[in-house]
Enzyme design. Structure first.
Site, PDB file in Angstrom:
ATOM      1  N   ALA A  24       0.844  -1.200   0.000  1.00  0.00           N
ATOM      2  CA  ALA A  24       0.000   0.000   0.000  1.00  0.00           C
ATOM      3  C   ALA A  24       0.872   1.241   0.000  1.00  0.00           C
ATOM      4  O   ALA A  24       1.923   1.268   0.644  1.00  0.00           O
ATOM      5  CB  ALA A  24      -0.917   0.022   1.219  1.00  0.00           C
ATOM      6  N   ASP A  25       0.424   2.250  -0.717  1.00  0.00           N
ATOM      7  CA  ASP A  25       1.072   3.555  -0.654  1.00  0.00           C
ATOM      8  C   ASP A  25       0.379   4.470   0.342  1.00  0.00           C
ATOM      9  O   ASP A  25       1.011   5.353   0.913  1.00  0.00           O
ATOM     10  CB  ASP A  25       1.105   4.199  -2.040  1.00  0.00           C
ATOM     11  CG  ASP A  25       2.193   3.587  -2.904  1.00  0.00           C
ATOM     12  OD1 ASP A  25       3.244   4.227  -3.057  1.00  0.00           O
ATOM     13  OD2 ASP A  25       2.014   2.452  -3.381  1.00  0.00           O
ATOM     14  N   ARG A  26      -0.914   4.258   0.547  1.00  0.00           N
ATOM     15  CA  ARG A  26      -1.635   5.026   1.558  1.00  0.00           C
ATOM     16  C   ARG A  26      -2.921   4.278   1.907  1.00  0.00           C
ATOM     17  O   ARG A  26      -3.626   3.803   1.025  1.00  0.00           O
ATOM     18  CB  ARG A  26      -1.954   6.437   1.059  1.00  0.00           C
ATOM     19  CG  ARG A  26      -2.472   7.373   2.153  1.00  0.00           C
ATOM     20  CD  ARG A  26      -2.723   8.788   1.621  1.00  0.00           C
ATOM     21  NE  ARG A  26      -1.510   9.466   1.198  1.00  0.00           N
ATOM     22  CZ  ARG A  26      -1.172  10.704   1.568  1.00  0.00           C
ATOM     23  NH1 ARG A  26      -1.938  11.393   2.396  1.00  0.00           N
ATOM     24  NH2 ARG A  26      -0.076  11.262   1.108  1.00  0.00           N
ATOM     25  N   ALA A  75      -4.937   2.808  -1.250  1.00  0.00           N
ATOM     26  CA  ALA A  75      -4.330   3.190  -2.527  1.00  0.00           C
ATOM     27  C   ALA A  75      -3.083   2.350  -2.747  1.00  0.00           C
ATOM     28  O   ALA A  75      -2.188   2.307  -1.901  1.00  0.00           O
ATOM     29  CB  ALA A  75      -3.968   4.673  -2.523  1.00  0.00           C
TER      30      ALA A  75
END
Length: 364
Positions: free
Chosen positions: A245-247, A255
């Site tokens: 995950a990036d966020r 995201a």
């Protein structure tokens, strides 16, 4: 042995140029913040944890040489340069959190009259170096906890087959990896039968990077094109999907690399548990849900060309967002260094990520 994507000693930083993999292995010297911004923006280093570490280490390298700067000047320089680094890739939350904490640290050190400029710099650089150590420790915890969670749902001692997307290993972090760290832990238990990894168009992080790491570590694996996921789950028993995950928003919306959302939909249809592996630094409690996440859009050329060769018709319009957002309802669990949480239970980790430092870097 895991690949070493970041080589750091006090005053010196080199990163493995991921644009050249898997055909060439070459390290790039990062001499300061400008170099750090460029390697992040050009995706010579990528992966949310690695972006944060490399960005902050580039500042540490720039501050390392002896200089006569006052505490006030250093504080102003630190704030400006950290905010600049955050702009290199805006979707990944980790570097923003690290920058905010380092700015707070600089403010605290500057306000303390008992601390000299020399001690200010020493403690500030030391705190950045602590982040590097902590990232590796957290990734190993994610690997262990994720492995345990997946095996709990497997009958007896049956071998496990998993699918992963994009790259979440040593190349995306300070070391060991998040989702790929879980896969490493499964492999270490001798319960992992096979890993399927997607090529991850258009930047091919799966084909270039994840496949490279899996081959390097002799983990049994197969590369597949992104559009084969439905066929894979229909024809072969897959026990879990594990992505990074990036966020992650407060409600669990996640995201991650473009294509993750459609894999989660297919997994739900085929009753395959879909896990997100991410450190607490990737959870953004300030965002109530995923629609608030800013999605980076990349240049058309990344779709229309491979290297110097055009593969798309000249004149065609392109849409190239780097990430999509997977709704929390499709996610079985979010694997962190503190445990595995259902998305609707993320509020139970709020004590770890609100009112407390993500990187624990305040050392006065």
């Amino acid at each position: 042995m895991s690949l070493e994507s970041i080589k750091y000693t006090r005053g010196s930083l080199e990163i493995l140029d991921q644009l050249l993999l898997p055909l060439q292995t070459r390290y790039i010297k990062v001499r300061g913040v400008e170099d750090g911004w460029k390697v992040i923006n050009k995706m010579q280093v990528r992966g949310a944890p690695a972006i944060a570490i490399v960005g902050c280490l580039s500042l540490a390298v720039e501050l390392s040489p002896d200089n006569e700067s006052s505490k006030k000047n250093m504080r102003q320089e630190i704030e400006g340069k950290l905010n600049y680094l955050v702009s290199a890739r805006p979707t990944a939350v980790n570097i923003k959190l690290a920058a905010d904490e380092l700015i707070n640290l600089a403010n605290t050190l500057c306000a303390d009259d008992s601390i000299s400029a020399e001690i200010f710099k020493e403690r500030f650089i030391g705190s950045i170096e602590d982040m590097l150590t902590k990232d590796i420790h957290d990734n190993k915890a994610i690997g262990s906890l994720g492995c345990e969670a997946i095996l709990k749902n497997i009958d007896g001692d049956s071998p496990v087959r998993v699918l992963t997307h994009c790259n979440t290993g040593s190349l995306a972090t300070a070391g060991y990896g998040t989702a790929l760290g879980v896969i490493r832990s499964l492999h270490a238990t001798k319960r992992l039968e096979h890993v399927f990894c997607t090529e991850t168009r258009p930047y091919n992080q799966g084909a270039r990077l994840t496949a490279y790491e899996l081959v390097h570590e002799k983990i049994p694996s197969t590369l597949m094109v992104d559009s084969m996921v439905s066929a894979l789950m229909h024809t072969r028993k897959i026990h879990a999907v594990i992505v990074g995950a990036d966020r992650v928003a407060a409600n669990g919306d996640t995201a991650n690399k473009m294509g993750t959302y459609q894999i989660a939909i297919v997994a739900k249809y085929h009753d395959v548990p879909f896990y997100v592996a991410a450190p607490l630094t990737s959870i953004d409690m300030s965002l109530p849900y995923g629609e608030k996440i800013k999605i980076e859009e990349r240049p058309d050329r990344e779709m229309t060309h491979i290297g110097e060769h055009r593969i798309a018709a000249p004149g065609i319009n392109c849409w190239n967002p780097s990430f999509d957002v997977t709704p929390a309802s499709l996610i079985a669990g979010i694997i962190t260094e503190k445990g595995v949480f259902a998305p609707d239970h993320l509020k139970s980790v709020k004590x770890h990520v609100t009112g407390k430092k993500y990187y624990n870097i305040i050392h006065i």
